[in-house]
Motif scaffolding. Structure first.
Motif, PDB file in Angstrom:
ATOM      1  N   HIS A  26       0.816  -1.225   0.000  1.00 41.60           N
ATOM      2  CA  HIS A  26       0.000   0.000   0.000  1.00 41.60           C
ATOM      3  C   HIS A  26       0.848   1.273   0.000  1.00 41.60           C
ATOM      4  O   HIS A  26       0.419   2.314  -0.478  1.00 41.60           O
ATOM      5  CB  HIS A  26      -0.951   0.015   1.200  1.00 41.60           C
ATOM      6  N   ASP A  27       2.072   1.172   0.518  1.00 48.41           N
ATOM      7  CA  ASP A  27       2.928   2.364   0.565  1.00 48.41           C
ATOM      8  C   ASP A  27       3.619   2.639  -0.776  1.00 48.41           C
ATOM      9  O   ASP A  27       4.313   3.631  -0.926  1.00 48.41           O
ATOM     10  CB  ASP A  27       3.951   2.255   1.698  1.00 48.41           C
ATOM     11  N   ARG A  85       4.546   5.849  -5.502  1.00 43.29           N
ATOM     12  CA  ARG A  85       5.221   6.717  -4.530  1.00 43.29           C
ATOM     13  C   ARG A  85       6.647   6.236  -4.290  1.00 43.29           C
ATOM     14  O   ARG A  85       7.530   6.969  -3.918  1.00 43.29           O
ATOM     15  CB  ARG A  85       4.469   6.697  -3.185  1.00 43.29           C
ATOM     16  N   LYS A  86       6.815   4.920  -4.459  1.00 43.30           N
ATOM     17  CA  LYS A  86       8.133   4.302  -4.330  1.00 43.30           C
ATOM     18  C   LYS A  86       8.329   3.476  -5.585  1.00 43.30           C
ATOM     19  O   LYS A  86       7.372   3.017  -6.190  1.00 43.30           O
ATOM     20  CB  LYS A  86       8.167   3.330  -3.137  1.00 43.30           C
ATOM     21  N   HIS A  87       9.563   3.249  -5.950  1.00 46.19           N
ATOM     22  CA  HIS A  87       9.819   2.495  -7.170  1.00 46.19           C
ATOM     23  C   HIS A  87       9.896   1.005  -6.845  1.00 46.19           C
ATOM     24  O   HIS A  87      10.857   0.550  -6.245  1.00 46.19           O
ATOM     25  CB  HIS A  87      11.125   2.984  -7.793  1.00 46.19           C
ATOM     26  N   PRO A  88       8.874   0.236  -7.263  1.00 44.52           N
ATOM     27  CA  PRO A  88       8.929  -1.200  -6.967  1.00 44.52           C
ATOM     28  C   PRO A  88       9.781  -1.933  -8.001  1.00 44.52           C
ATOM     29  O   PRO A  88       9.904  -1.480  -9.129  1.00 44.52           O
ATOM     30  CB  PRO A  88       7.471  -1.618  -7.084  1.00 44.52           C
ATOM     31  N   PHE A 115       2.680  -7.161 -10.289  1.00 42.82           N
ATOM     32  CA  PHE A 115       1.718  -7.688  -9.333  1.00 42.82           C
ATOM     33  C   PHE A 115       0.741  -6.599  -8.889  1.00 42.82           C
ATOM     34  O   PHE A 115      -0.482  -6.790  -8.895  1.00 42.82           O
ATOM     35  CB  PHE A 115       2.509  -8.228  -8.138  1.00 42.82           C
ATOM     36  N   ILE A 116       1.282  -5.450  -8.555  1.00 44.65           N
ATOM     37  CA  ILE A 116       0.434  -4.324  -8.151  1.00 44.65           C
ATOM     38  C   ILE A 116      -0.467  -3.924  -9.310  1.00 44.65           C
ATOM     39  O   ILE A 116      -1.678  -3.769  -9.152  1.00 44.65           O
ATOM     40  CB  ILE A 116       1.286  -3.111  -7.686  1.00 44.65           C
TER      41      ILE A 116
END
Ligand code: YK8
Length: 177
Positions: free
Chosen positions: A103-104, A133-136, A143-144
């Motif tokens: 979620h973050d 907001r963050k680089h996955p 997946f997100i």
């Protein structure tokens, strides 16, 4: 972004605004059917730039086996200052889903554009964007994205369906220009 709704309705743009952005019976029924609970609306506040913003908080029920059964959501709506009664309303909704995995990393930006077509005719356009907001890393990103778009697809398909059922008010129908 992805365009979800682009439809013309046979009632005024002000009525569409009331349906979607006030505590209307339509919204109450809709949110209940979608199993949203504990909805708290904070009042609209004027910002320095002339826009108005408000926060809405609620709990959603999820059926995704990878997510918890419920999640809390914060939705910040901005009514753009270019909006004009009986003409057009532009609302951006920033939606943060807490409690779900990753979620973050992400949030949602939905844009609602309501425009007058005629006295008792209006157009609704709704588009959505997934923002990070963050680089996955790649695997997580995919997946997100998959879970995100499938959840949104379902929500807006249902919103469009319910909106198509809104009855024409007799008085509005007679006043048709
Ligand atoms: C607003 C986008 C993603 C989220 C959800 C996340 C699952 C993540 C699972 C892992 C559940 C009303 C959604 C659909 C919840 C509902 C949100 C709604 C529909 C395993 C990655 C809530 C519009 C809106 C925006 C974003 C939606 C979430 O008005 O898949």
């Amino acid at each position: 972004g992805k365009l979800y709704i682009n439809e013309v309705y046979k009632f005024s743009v002000d009525k569409l605004y009331d349906i979607l952005f006030t505590e209307s019976q339509f919204m109450r029924d809709f949110l209940e059917q979608r199993r949203f609970s504990g909805v708290v609306y904070h009042p609209w506040m004027k910002e320095e730039a002339g826009n108005q913003t408000r926060e809405i908080m609620y709990t959603i029920s999820l059926s995704n086996p990878l997510a918890p059964k419920t999640a809390t959501v914060t939705e910040t709506q901005t009514l753009h200052r270019a909006s004009q009664v009986s003409e057009c309303y532009i609302i951006d909704a920033e939606v943060i889903t807490h409690d779900v995995p990753y979620h973050d990393y992400f949030y949602t930006l939905n844009r609602y554009m309501l425009t007058r077509v005629a006295k008792n005719k209006c157009r609704l356009r709704v588009s959505a964007e997934l923002r990070f907001r963050k680089h996955p890393w790649g695997l997580v990103k995919g997946f997100i994205e998959r879970n995100f778009w499938s959840g949104l697809d379902e929500y807006f398909r249902y919103l469009e369906l319910e909106l198509s059922k809104v009855p024409l008010l007799l008085s509005e129908h007679h006043a048709q220009s």
